[in-house]
Design a protein around this motif. Structure first.
Motif, PDB file in Angstrom:
ATOM      1  N   THR A 127      37.208 -76.748  -6.472  1.00  0.00           N
ATOM      2  CA  THR A 127      36.373 -76.182  -7.309  1.00  0.00           C
ATOM      3  C   THR A 127      35.559 -75.124  -6.848  1.00  0.00           C
ATOM      4  OG1 THR A 127      35.808 -78.287  -8.409  1.00  0.00           O
ATOM      5  CG2 THR A 127      33.943 -76.748  -8.827  1.00  0.00           C
ATOM      6  N   VAL A 128      35.320 -73.824  -7.354  1.00  0.00           N
ATOM      7  CA  VAL A 128      34.512 -72.970  -6.805  1.00  0.00           C
ATOM      8  C   VAL A 128      33.391 -72.605  -8.022  1.00  0.00           C
ATOM      9  CG1 VAL A 128      34.442 -70.218  -6.358  1.00  0.00           C
ATOM     10  CG2 VAL A 128      36.493 -71.593  -5.854  1.00  0.00           C
ATOM     11  N   ARG A 129      32.136 -72.505  -7.533  1.00  0.00           N
ATOM     12  CA  ARG A 129      30.831 -72.285  -8.227  1.00  0.00           C
ATOM     13  C   ARG A 129      29.877 -71.443  -7.389  1.00  0.00           C
ATOM     14  NH1 ARG A 129      26.416 -74.681  -6.933  1.00  0.00           N
ATOM     15  NH2 ARG A 129      26.336 -76.703  -5.539  1.00  0.00           N
ATOM     16  N   PRO A 130      29.311 -70.744  -8.343  1.00  0.00           N
ATOM     17  CA  PRO A 130      28.099 -69.667  -7.714  1.00  0.00           C
ATOM     18  C   PRO A 130      27.087 -70.736  -6.853  1.00  0.00           C
ATOM     19  CG  PRO A 130      28.498 -69.231 -10.148  1.00  0.00           C
ATOM     20  CD  PRO A 130      29.190 -70.510  -9.874  1.00  0.00           C
ATOM     21  N   ALA A 131      26.759 -70.225  -6.026  1.00  0.00           N
ATOM     22  CA  ALA A 131      25.628 -70.786  -4.953  1.00  0.00           C
ATOM     23  C   ALA A 131      24.337 -70.575  -5.746  1.00  0.00           C
ATOM     24  CB  ALA A 131      25.676 -70.638  -3.717  1.00  0.00           C
ATOM     25  N   THR A 132      23.466 -71.432  -5.803  1.00  0.00           N
ATOM     26  CA  THR A 132      22.032 -71.190  -6.199  1.00  0.00           C
ATOM     27  C   THR A 132      21.363 -71.185  -4.818  1.00  0.00           C
ATOM     28  OG1 THR A 132      21.471 -73.696  -6.396  1.00  0.00           O
ATOM     29  CG2 THR A 132      22.483 -72.463  -8.223  1.00  0.00           C
ATOM     30  N   PRO A 133      20.024 -70.641  -5.342  1.00  0.00           N
ATOM     31  CA  PRO A 133      18.876 -70.810  -4.045  1.00  0.00           C
ATOM     32  C   PRO A 133      18.708 -72.188  -3.569  1.00  0.00           C
ATOM     33  CG  PRO A 133      18.151 -69.360  -5.774  1.00  0.00           C
ATOM     34  CD  PRO A 133      19.260 -69.952  -6.450  1.00  0.00           C
ATOM     35  N   GLU A 134      18.868 -73.244  -4.330  1.00  0.00           N
ATOM     36  CA  GLU A 134      18.733 -74.624  -4.056  1.00  0.00           C
ATOM     37  C   GLU A 134      19.985 -74.855  -3.091  1.00  0.00           C
ATOM     38  OE1 GLU A 134      18.576 -74.027  -7.278  1.00  0.00           O
ATOM     39  OE2 GLU A 134      16.488 -73.973  -7.259  1.00  0.00           O
ATOM     40  N   ASP A 135      21.123 -74.230  -3.100  1.00  0.00           N
ATOM     41  CA  ASP A 135      22.106 -74.437  -2.225  1.00  0.00           C
ATOM     42  C   ASP A 135      22.059 -73.679  -0.843  1.00  0.00           C
ATOM     43  OD1 ASP A 135      23.717 -76.063  -3.950  1.00  0.00           O
ATOM     44  OD2 ASP A 135      24.314 -73.875  -5.003  1.00  0.00           O
ATOM     45  N   ARG A 136      20.998 -72.762  -0.818  1.00  0.00           N
ATOM     46  CA  ARG A 136      21.035 -72.026   0.570  1.00  0.00           C
ATOM     47  C   ARG A 136      20.977 -72.997   1.778  1.00  0.00           C
ATOM     48  NH1 ARG A 136      17.749 -66.468   1.516  1.00  0.00           N
ATOM     49  NH2 ARG A 136      18.165 -66.228   3.686  1.00  0.00           N
TER      50      ARG A 136
END
Length: 180
Positions: free
Chosen positions: A10-19
């Protein structure tokens, strides 16, 4: 030990919460590259990380998280989305997910999200990258890809990076045309 042979990629856009997770993966990535670049960490154990900031806030950049099943397994940073050529700026797969087809599937997923011309650089002294990236290019572009050495900007003491160029024509049907 997790069996990743049949795990979903699975590839998903990283969000600021993922930083924070991306920053931890970044340390592993830079540690891996330090063997080829001769770069040592700073006194606090960190490596230069401005690319993480660019990936999350820079115009034309996109950060992605790579998952193997339910496990975080890597990241990818894309730049140039606002220009004529996309660049896979950074791509990292944790060692436990390597050599099982995960990287190829994840790279394919990232690259096909943004059809058009692509460039990917790697160090010629990195045997894993020197084997992996031509396989990705051939998977997505058949024989229609090129490889050329280019100097590392601001680092004349380093061997030139190798750059692979090809075009992904549409999401999912990676047929390519040679770049000019």
């Amino acid at each position: 030990m997790t069996d990743m042979t049949n795990a979903d990629v699975t590839v998903r856009p990283a969000t600021p919460e993922d930083r924070p997770a991306v920053e931890r993966l970044w340390l592993m990535f830079r540690h891996d590259l330090s063997g080829f670049e001769g770069v040592l960490p700073a006194a606090d154990g960190s490596f230069r990380s401005e690319r993480v900031a660019y990936a999350f806030a820079g115009p034309g950049w996109a950060p992605y998280l790579l998952h193997c099943g339910e496990h975080l397994a890597g990241f990818a940073f894309v730049r140039g989305l606002d220009g004529p050529v996309r660049v896979l700026n950074s791509f990292f797969v944790v060692r436990g997910a390597r050599r099982r087809g995960f990287g190829l599937q994840a790279a394919r997923e990232v690259l096909t999200r943004h059809p058009g011309p692509w460039e990917i650089a790697f160090q010629r002294d990195n045997p894993a990258a020197a084997s992996f990236w031509p396989r990705v290019a051939a998977d997505l572009a058949g024989d229609a890809w090129t490889r050329e050495p280019r100097p590392v900007p601001g680092r004349p003491e380093l061997a030139p990076d190798l750059w692979i160029s090809f075009t992904v024509t549409s999401r999912g049907d990676g047929v390519a045309g040679r770049l000019p």
